[in-house]
Design a protein around this motif. Structure first.
Motif, mmCIF file in Angstrom:
data_model
loop_
_atom_site.group_PDB
_atom_site.id
_atom_site.type_symbol
_atom_site.label_atom_id
_atom_site.label_comp_id
_atom_site.label_asym_id
_atom_site.label_seq_id
_atom_site.Cartn_x
_atom_site.Cartn_y
_atom_site.Cartn_z
ATOM 1 N N HIS A 267 -28.088 -8.520 25.159
ATOM 2 C CA HIS A 267 -28.452 -7.080 24.307
ATOM 3 C C HIS A 267 -29.979 -7.096 24.307
ATOM 4 N N LEU A 333 -25.732 -6.170 17.173
ATOM 5 C CA LEU A 333 -25.993 -5.486 18.521
ATOM 6 C C LEU A 333 -26.367 -4.102 18.435
ATOM 7 N N THR A 337 -29.905 -2.294 20.195
ATOM 8 C CA THR A 337 -29.697 -1.031 20.902
ATOM 9 C C THR A 337 -30.541 -0.019 20.724
#
Length: 414
Positions: A267, A333, A337
Motif C-alpha cells: 500500500h 491502509l 491511500t
C-alpha cells in the motif's frame, strides 16, 4: 490544555501509532487485562524489594534470565538509560578508558561524563587497531532505525580476548529472536552487559527495561549502583508489564506480522511512498517526492503518528501484529491511500550565529534520536550551525541549543 486533556484528545481522535511503546495504544497484546490501577502497590509484604530481590521479584528476574542462558537478569523501571549509567559506573571500577563505537545515545555520553572518564569515539571496525586492555567498549545495536552492527559476536570475542569489557545498548532490540524470522538477539553476542528496553517494541509500559549481565561479581556491582540511581519507589505496574511482555515474547507467532507487513509495504508503494526495509523487520524508513518532513506532517495530519523524522526519512516502528490484535490496520491502509501533501509550515529558527566557532558547553542533541550532533568540548562549526537551522525549519527538537546561546550571550558567566 492540560496533559490529561491532551492524552484524551489523541485517544478520542483515533490516532494511529507507528511509534513506541510496543503495545501501540493498547492494541497489541492484552496488556490492559493484567495492568490495572488497582495493582499500583508498593513494597508491602509479599511484593519483595526491587533493589534486593529475594521473593517474587527474584522469581521475575529468574524467568527473564531464561531468555538468555548464562546471563543474570534485572528488571528495571527507569529505562535503559539507567541501566547504561549504572553499568558504566560499575565497570569504571575495572577499567580506565571507554571506547564508544558508532552512534550512541546521549545516555552513554552522560554516563562517562558523570564519572569523568576518558573516552574515544570509534567505528566498530576500528576495534582491531586498538589496545583494549584495561578498557570497555560500548556498542549500540540495533540503532534507532533498526540497523545492526555486523559481526558483533566477532567484535565481542575480540574485546574479551584482548582483556576488555563490553556493554551493548540494545534498547531497540528486546524483540529480536522473538521468532526465527527476526534477526538474532544481541544477547547471543556474549557481551558482558546487554540492556534492552522492553517497552519499545514489546507490549510493556514505557520505562520497562531489563539489564542482563554475564558475570556474577559484575552483576552485584551494577546492582550497587542501581540501588543508588533507580527510584526507591518502583512501579509495580511497569514490573508487571515486563513480565507480561516476556510471556508475549515467549508465545509469539509471527504469521500475522509478516502477512500484514507485506500488505502495508504494498500500500505504501502504491501510494508513491518509498519504503526502505531495515535489518530489523519491524522498522521501516519512508520517503516521498515531497521530502521526509512533509511526509511526516502529512501522516500526522491524517492521524498517523510516526516515531521520528530525519533527513533520511520517516521512521515507523511496526506493531507486532498477532492473531486477535486490535490494531486499526484497515484504517491505517485507508489513510495511506487518501494521503495528500501537507502545507509547508516553517519552524522557528533561533539565532545560533553567535555559536559559530565556539566551544560547545552542553551537548547539542536532536531528539529523537538522541544521538549528539556536537559533544561538549568540541567546536561548533559553520556546517553544524547550518544543520541546526535546517532542523529548526523542519520542527526538529534540539536539546542544548538554548543553554549554549545563553552561556555565550552572558559572556560565559555560568
Amino acid at each position: 490544555m492540560s496533559l490529561i486533556s491532551k492524552l484524551k484528545g489523541l485517544h478520542n481522535d483515533n490516532s494511529i501509532s507507528m511509534h513506541v511503546p510496543g503495545h501501540k495504544n493498547n492494541t497489541i497484546g492484552e496488556l490492559s487485562d493484567v495492568i490495572k490501577a488497582d495493582y499500583d502497590l508498593t513494597e508491602i509484604p509479599g511484593l519483595d524489594d526491587l533493589h534486593d530481590p529475594v521473593e517474587i521479584l527474584s522469581e521475575l528476574n529468574t524467568m527473564l534470565a531464561q531468555k538468555a542462558p548464562g546471563y543474570h537478569a534485572q528488571a528495571m523501571v527507569n529505562g535503559t538509560t539507567n541501566g547504561i549509567i549504572c553499568s558504566i559506573h560499575a565497570i569504571k571500577e575495572r577499567v580506565s578508558h571507554f571506547y564508544i563505537a558508532g552512534d550512541a545515545h546521549k545516555s552513554v555520553y552522560h554516563g562517562v561524563s558523570l564519572i569523568n572518564s576518558d573516552y574515544t569515539v570509534i567505528r566498530p571496525e576500528e576495534l582491531y587497531e586498538l589496545d583494549l586492555d584495561d578498557s570497555c567498549v560500548i556498542l549500540t545495536s540495533p540503532s534507532y532505525t533498526g540497523e545492526l552492527i555486523k559481526d558483533i559476536e566477532k567484535h565481542v570475542e575480540y574485546i574479551r580476548k584482548n582483556n576488555g569489557l563490553s556493554i551493548i545498548d540494545a534498547a531497540h532490540g528486546a524483540h529480536l529472536s522473538i521468532t526465527n524470522n527476526f534477526e538474532a538477539s544481541l544477547l547471543k553476542s556474549g557481551a558482558d552487559v546487554v540492556i534492552e528496553s522492553y517497552h519499545k517494541m514489546l507490549p510493556a509500559l514505557t520505562m520497562a527495561s531489563v539489564l542482563f549481565t554475564g558475570d556474577s561479581a559484575l552483576h552485584q556491582r551494577i546492582m550497587h549502583y542501581i540501588n543508588q540511581f533507580e527510584t526507591s519507589s518502583p512501579s509495580y505496574l511497569v514490573l508487571a508489564s515486563i513480565e507480561y511482555a516476556q510471556q508475549f515474547y515467549n508465545e509469539y507467532d509471527d504469521k500475522e506480522f509478516f502477512q500484514k507487513r507485506g500488505q502495508l509495504i504494498h500500500h505504501l508503494k502504491a501510494a508513491g511512498i518509498d519504503t526502505k526495509e531495515q535489518d530489523d523487520p519491524a522498522k521501516l524508513i519512508l520517503n516521498s517526492s515531497e521530502g521526509p518532513y512533509n511526509l511526516e506532517q502529512s501522516l500526522r495530519d491524517s492521524g498517523v503518528y510516526s516515531e521520528m523524522v530525519t533527513d533520511e526519512g520517516v521512521l515507523w516502528c511496526l506493531p507486532l501484529w498477532h492473531e486477535g490484535d486490535r490494531y486499526p490496520f484497515t484504517a491505517l491502509l485507508e489513510r495511506i491511500t487518501k494521503l495528500t501533501p501537507a502545507a509547508f509550515n516553517e519552524g522557528t529558527v533561533m539565532n545560533t550565529d553567535i555559536l559559530e566557532g565556539e566551544i560547545c558547553v552542553e551537548n547539542i542533541v536532536p531528539y529523537p534520536p538522541g544521538v549528539p550532533l556536537v559533544l561538549k568540548g568540541n567546536v561548533i562549526t559553520a556546517d553544524v550551525i547550518k544543520r541546526i537551522k535546517h532542523y529548526q525549519v523542519n520542527h526538529v527538537k534540539i536539546e542544548g541549543i538554548q543553554y549554549n546561546i545563553y552561556y555565550y550571550m552572558n559572556e560565559a558567566e555560568l
